[in-house]
Design an enzyme around this catalytic site. Structure first.
Site, PDB file in Angstrom:
ATOM      1  N   HIS A 154       0.831  -1.111   0.109  1.00 33.05           N
ATOM      2  CA  HIS A 154       0.045  -0.091  -0.038  1.00 33.05           C
ATOM      3  C   HIS A 154       0.884   1.288  -0.062  1.00 33.05           C
ATOM      4  O   HIS A 154       1.492   1.366   0.890  1.00 33.05           O
ATOM      5  CB  HIS A 154      -0.881   0.193   1.007  1.00 33.05           C
ATOM      6  N   TYR A 201      -9.250   5.500   7.221  1.00 31.16           N
ATOM      7  CA  TYR A 201      -9.548   5.687   8.801  1.00 31.16           C
ATOM      8  C   TYR A 201     -10.517   6.995   8.719  1.00 31.16           C
ATOM      9  O   TYR A 201     -10.201   8.154   8.183  1.00 31.16           O
ATOM     10  CB  TYR A 201      -8.314   6.257   9.313  1.00 31.16           C
ATOM     11  N   PRO A 255      -5.093   0.259  18.424  1.00 30.98           N
ATOM     12  CA  PRO A 255      -4.610  -0.204  17.308  1.00 30.98           C
ATOM     13  C   PRO A 255      -4.639   0.932  16.064  1.00 30.98           C
ATOM     14  O   PRO A 255      -4.229   0.649  14.887  1.00 30.98           O
ATOM     15  CB  PRO A 255      -5.620  -1.216  16.788  1.00 30.98           C
ATOM     16  N   LYS A 306       0.426  -0.216  15.433  1.00 33.00           N
ATOM     17  CA  LYS A 306       1.722  -0.318  15.703  1.00 33.00           C
ATOM     18  C   LYS A 306       2.293  -1.594  16.524  1.00 33.00           C
ATOM     19  O   LYS A 306       3.244  -1.871  16.825  1.00 33.00           O
ATOM     20  CB  LYS A 306       2.401   1.158  16.306  1.00 33.00           C
ATOM     21  N   TYR A 317       3.598   6.571  10.342  1.00 29.40           N
ATOM     22  CA  TYR A 317       2.800   5.456  10.076  1.00 29.40           C
ATOM     23  C   TYR A 317       3.825   4.294   9.394  1.00 29.40           C
ATOM     24  O   TYR A 317       3.233   3.090   9.457  1.00 29.40           O
ATOM     25  CB  TYR A 317       1.681   5.799   8.825  1.00 29.40           C
TER      26      TYR A 317
HETATM   27  P1  RFL Z   1       0.699 -11.835  21.799  1.00 29.91           P
HETATM   28  O1  RFL Z   1       0.244 -11.799  20.183  1.00 29.91           O
HETATM   29  O2  RFL Z   1      -0.303 -11.357  22.727  1.00 29.91           O
HETATM   30  O3  RFL Z   1       1.372 -13.385  21.976  1.00 29.91           O
HETATM   31  C1  RFL Z   1       1.635 -13.622  23.516  1.00 29.91           C
HETATM   32  C2  RFL Z   1       1.443 -15.322  23.629  1.00 29.91           C
HETATM   33  O4  RFL Z   1       1.926 -15.668  24.772  1.00 29.91           O
HETATM   34  C3  RFL Z   1       0.824 -16.662  25.229  1.00 29.91           C
HETATM   35  N1  RFL Z   1       0.787 -16.632  26.826  1.00 29.91           N
HETATM   36  C4  RFL Z   1       1.438 -17.620  27.549  1.00 29.91           C
HETATM   37  N2  RFL Z   1       2.136 -18.502  27.263  1.00 29.91           N
HETATM   38  C5  RFL Z   1       2.945 -19.104  28.048  1.00 29.91           C
HETATM   39  N3  RFL Z   1       2.671 -18.877  29.532  1.00 29.91           N
HETATM   40  C6  RFL Z   1       1.816 -18.066  29.960  1.00 29.91           C
HETATM   41  N4  RFL Z   1       1.597 -17.597  31.265  1.00 29.91           N
HETATM   42  C7  RFL Z   1       1.172 -17.147  28.832  1.00 29.91           C
HETATM   43  N5  RFL Z   1       0.430 -16.111  28.759  1.00 29.91           N
HETATM   44  C8  RFL Z   1       0.081 -15.708  27.283  1.00 29.91           C
HETATM   45  C9  RFL Z   1      -0.472 -16.278  24.419  1.00 29.91           C
HETATM   46  O5  RFL Z   1      -1.303 -17.386  24.508  1.00 29.91           O
HETATM   47  C10 RFL Z   1       0.169 -15.684  23.224  1.00 29.91           C
HETATM   48  O6  RFL Z   1       0.292 -17.042  22.225  1.00 29.91           O
HETATM   49  O7  RFL Z   1       1.933 -11.038  21.885  1.00 29.91           O
HETATM   50  P2  RFL Z   1       3.111 -10.648  20.943  1.00 29.91           P
HETATM   51  O8  RFL Z   1       3.614 -11.910  20.509  1.00 29.91           O
HETATM   52  O9  RFL Z   1       3.970  -9.576  21.535  1.00 29.91           O
HETATM   53  O10 RFL Z   1       2.537  -9.936  19.795  1.00 29.91           O
HETATM   54  C11 RFL Z   1       1.668  -8.522  19.764  1.00 29.91           C
HETATM   55  C12 RFL Z   1       0.725  -8.471  18.848  1.00 29.91           C
HETATM   56  O11 RFL Z   1      -0.072  -9.767  18.788  1.00 29.91           O
HETATM   57  C13 RFL Z   1      -0.104  -7.195  18.931  1.00 29.91           C
HETATM   58  O12 RFL Z   1       0.743  -6.155  19.305  1.00 29.91           O
HETATM   59  C14 RFL Z   1      -1.013  -6.774  17.644  1.00 29.91           C
HETATM   60  O13 RFL Z   1      -1.895  -7.784  17.387  1.00 29.91           O
HETATM   61  C15 RFL Z   1      -1.545  -5.323  17.963  1.00 29.91           C
HETATM   62  N6  RFL Z   1      -2.454  -5.033  16.673  1.00 29.91           N
HETATM   63  C16 RFL Z   1      -1.849  -4.547  15.599  1.00 29.91           C
HETATM   64  N7  RFL Z   1      -0.545  -4.276  15.630  1.00 29.91           N
HETATM   65  C17 RFL Z   1      -0.087  -3.807  14.219  1.00 29.91           C
HETATM   66  O14 RFL Z   1       1.208  -3.787  14.368  1.00 29.91           O
HETATM   67  N8  RFL Z   1      -0.797  -3.499  13.132  1.00 29.91           N
HETATM   68  C18 RFL Z   1      -1.970  -3.825  13.249  1.00 29.91           C
HETATM   69  O15 RFL Z   1      -2.872  -3.417  12.271  1.00 29.91           O
HETATM   70  C19 RFL Z   1      -2.874  -4.090  14.469  1.00 29.91           C
HETATM   71  N9  RFL Z   1      -4.049  -4.202  14.617  1.00 29.91           N
HETATM   72  C20 RFL Z   1      -3.769  -5.265  16.960  1.00 29.91           C
HETATM   73  C21 RFL Z   1      -4.704  -4.720  15.695  1.00 29.91           C
HETATM   74  C22 RFL Z   1      -4.483  -5.662  17.974  1.00 29.91           C
HETATM   75  C23 RFL Z   1      -5.852  -6.063  17.857  1.00 29.91           C
HETATM   76  N10 RFL Z   1      -6.519  -6.556  19.208  1.00 29.91           N
HETATM   77  C24 RFL Z   1      -7.328  -7.368  19.242  1.00 29.91           C
HETATM   78  C25 RFL Z   1      -5.849  -6.243  20.381  1.00 29.91           C
HETATM   79  C26 RFL Z   1      -5.906  -5.007  15.668  1.00 29.91           C
HETATM   80  C27 RFL Z   1      -6.698  -5.503  16.960  1.00 29.91           C
HETATM   81  C28 RFL Z   1      -8.121  -5.483  17.005  1.00 29.91           C
HETATM   82  C1  PHB Z   2      -6.489  -4.463  10.174  1.00 31.82           C
HETATM   83  O1  PHB Z   2      -6.379  -4.748   9.312  1.00 31.82           O
HETATM   84  O2  PHB Z   2      -6.765  -5.163  11.258  1.00 31.82           O
HETATM   85  C2  PHB Z   2      -5.868  -3.228  10.784  1.00 31.82           C
HETATM   86  C3  PHB Z   2      -5.427  -2.398  10.114  1.00 31.82           C
HETATM   87  C4  PHB Z   2      -5.057  -0.951  10.690  1.00 31.82           C
HETATM   88  C5  PHB Z   2      -5.050  -0.738  12.037  1.00 31.82           C
HETATM   89  C6  PHB Z   2      -5.463  -1.580  12.583  1.00 31.82           C
HETATM   90  C7  PHB Z   2      -6.019  -2.810  12.381  1.00 31.82           C
HETATM   91  O3  PHB Z   2      -4.727   0.590  12.174  1.00 31.82           O
END
Ligand code: RFL
Ligand code: PHB
Length: 389
Positions: free
Chosen positions: A72, A200, A292, A296, A384
């Site tokens: 993108h 957005y 989110p 980041k 971004y």
């Molecule tokens: P995770 O993905 O939470 O993984 C942690 C893992 O540890 C396990 N765990 C344990 N294991 C052993 N013992 C324990 N006591 C434990 N407790 C937990 C869990 O089961 C899991 O498997 O952390 P990690 O690896 O640091 O990754 C971080 C990312 O997942 C997170 O920052 C992103 O998803 C955030 N996020 C976004 N980030 C972006 O860079 N771009 C995006 O577009 C974006 N969109 C989003 C998002 C997060 C969202 N939600 C649901 C919070 C959109 C959403 C809606």
């Molecule tokens: C997504 O595609 O899940 C998404 C994209 C951009 C954001 C957050 C989530 O800022």
């Protein structure tokens, strides 16, 4: 059992760190609380910075990402009935890649299995011992039996609710937090995306985001109450609300279809300092959470992994431990910049229930300035696409 690096958590941070270390000949084991099925099914992020893509390439897992990921060159910011394109490519020379976190996790799990590396799923009661001394180890239970792993280093990659951060004595850690008074209700549906680039949207009814996973799969979000009940949101109600929050030209083009995933995510900013405690290193969501809005979270997890991997590589190559000693400071500098950007984008685009019309006018003025000033657009675009490591 004894290992060089024990990794707690098999989310993107733990898996990516494990893959990079394995490629450098450093032994790892991953222990994970959830089942493999659960890990692979999680739907979250969608936007990858170039630095994250480069790191996935370095780990040898970029193949499918380059085939299926969508480059993108810009994003749209919508407010006051119109949308405005921020040309990321021409303002910064960089782009982002849209490729779901679910796919990133899949690719990393596949690579780990192909390399014959061990992940132990469904562990319970994980505890970390002796982090201040040379003899650190973790204990956990699997099917009722207690196990112990001795490790040179422990990487706490276990997310916001994990065991790593909570095992640090309260007096050794400082936390900073802001909880926003709303959440995001998100859906996934096999319908063509409304637009070829993300939109957005700021609207007096609340924020909306039109994202995607592929040319045939859309990911849409709307701002909602943090205690919103999913049962109250039929697909029809969701699409109706989304349409109302978009400029007419986009709303008219929205294709609808049944969702197959629907969830509410709370929004918070959170940072724990420092990110190192003796032999324990916190990585990714275990140390920090961003709303989110700026896309980041996953990208910050990747930059933490970069700093920690380089430091461990140098340690095992026999160099001094200056990079290990600098890990927390280096990672936190980038973390706070991303926390600031995610906070400012959240503040600019959401409806705050207790704020009046003055705040709404300020938000519009800020957006208006952002899209009409090259300096402001460049600052936005630079953040971004991702600040340098
Ligand atoms: P995770 O993905 O939470 O993984 C942690 C893992 O540890 C396990 N765990 C344990 N294991 C052993 N013992 C324990 N006591 C434990 N407790 C937990 C869990 O089961 C899991 O498997 O952390 P990690 O690896 O640091 O990754 C971080 C990312 O997942 C997170 O920052 C992103 O998803 C955030 N996020 C976004 N980030 C972006 O860079 N771009 C995006 O577009 C974006 N969109 C989003 C998002 C997060 C969202 N939600 C649901 C919070 C959109 C959403 C809606
Ligand atoms: C997504 O595609 O899940 C998404 C994209 C951009 C954001 C957050 C989530 O800022």
């Amino acid at each position: 059992m004894r290992i060089q690096v024990a990794i707690i958590g098999s989310g993107p941070s733990g898996l990516l760190l494990g893959q990079l270390l394995a490629k450098a000949g450093i032994e790892t084991i991953i222990i994970e609380r959830a089942s493999k099925r659960h890990v692979l099914a999680r739907v979250r992020a969608g936007v990858l910075e170039q630095g994250t893509v480069d790191l996935l390439d370095q780990a040898g897992v970029g193949g499918r990402l380059h085939l299926e990921g969508m480059r993108h060159d810009g994003v749209l910011l919508a407010f006051d009935g119109h949308s405005h394109r921020i040309d990321l490519q021409s303002l910064t020379g960089k782009t982002v890649t849209v490729y779901g976190q679910t796919e990133v996790t899949h690719d990393l799990v596949d690579a780990r299995e192909a390399a014959g590396l061990t992940t132990i799923y469904e562990v319970e009661n994980v505890s970390i011992h002796n982090i201040d001394r040379g003899s650190s180890y973790i204990t956990f239970e699997k099917e009722g039996i207690e196990h112990r792993i001795d490790a040179d280093f422990i990487a706490g990659c276990d997310g916001y609710h994990g065991a790593s951060r909570s095992s640090v004595p309260a007096k050794a850690i400082r936390t900073f937090e802001r909880v926003y008074p709303f959440g995001w209700l998100g859906i996934l549906a096999d319908i063509p995306p409304l637009n070829s680039e993300l939109i957005y949207a700021r609207h007096e009814r609340g924020f909306a985001l039109c994202s995607m996973r592929s040319a045939t799969r859309s990911r849409y979000y709307i701002q909602c109450r943090s205690d919103e009940r999913i049962e109250d949101w039929s697909d029809a109600r969701f699409y109706d609300e989304l349409r109302r929050r978009l400029p007419q030209e986009h709303a008219d083009r929205l294709t609808i279809g049944p969702s197959f995933e629907k969830s509410v995510a709370p929004l918070r900013s959170f940072v724990a300092e420092p990110m190192r405690f003796g032999r324990l290193f916190l990585v990714g969501d275990a140390a920090h959470i961003v709303p989110p809005t700026g896309a980041k979270g996953l990208n910050l997890a990747a930059s933490d992994v970069h700093y920690l991997f380089e430091a461990l590589r140098l340690h095992y190559a026999g160099a001094d431990d200056a990079a290990l000693d600098a890990y927390s400071e280096r990672a936190l500098q980038r973390v706070w910049r991303a926390v600031r950007f995610s906070w400012s984008m959240t503040m600019m685009m959401h409806r705050f229930p207790d704020e009046g019309e003055f705040a709404a006018k300020i938000q519009n003025a800020e957006l208006d300035y952002l899209v009409s000033s090259k300096a402001a657009s460049t600052a936005f675009a630079e953040n971004y696409v991702g600040l340098p490591y």
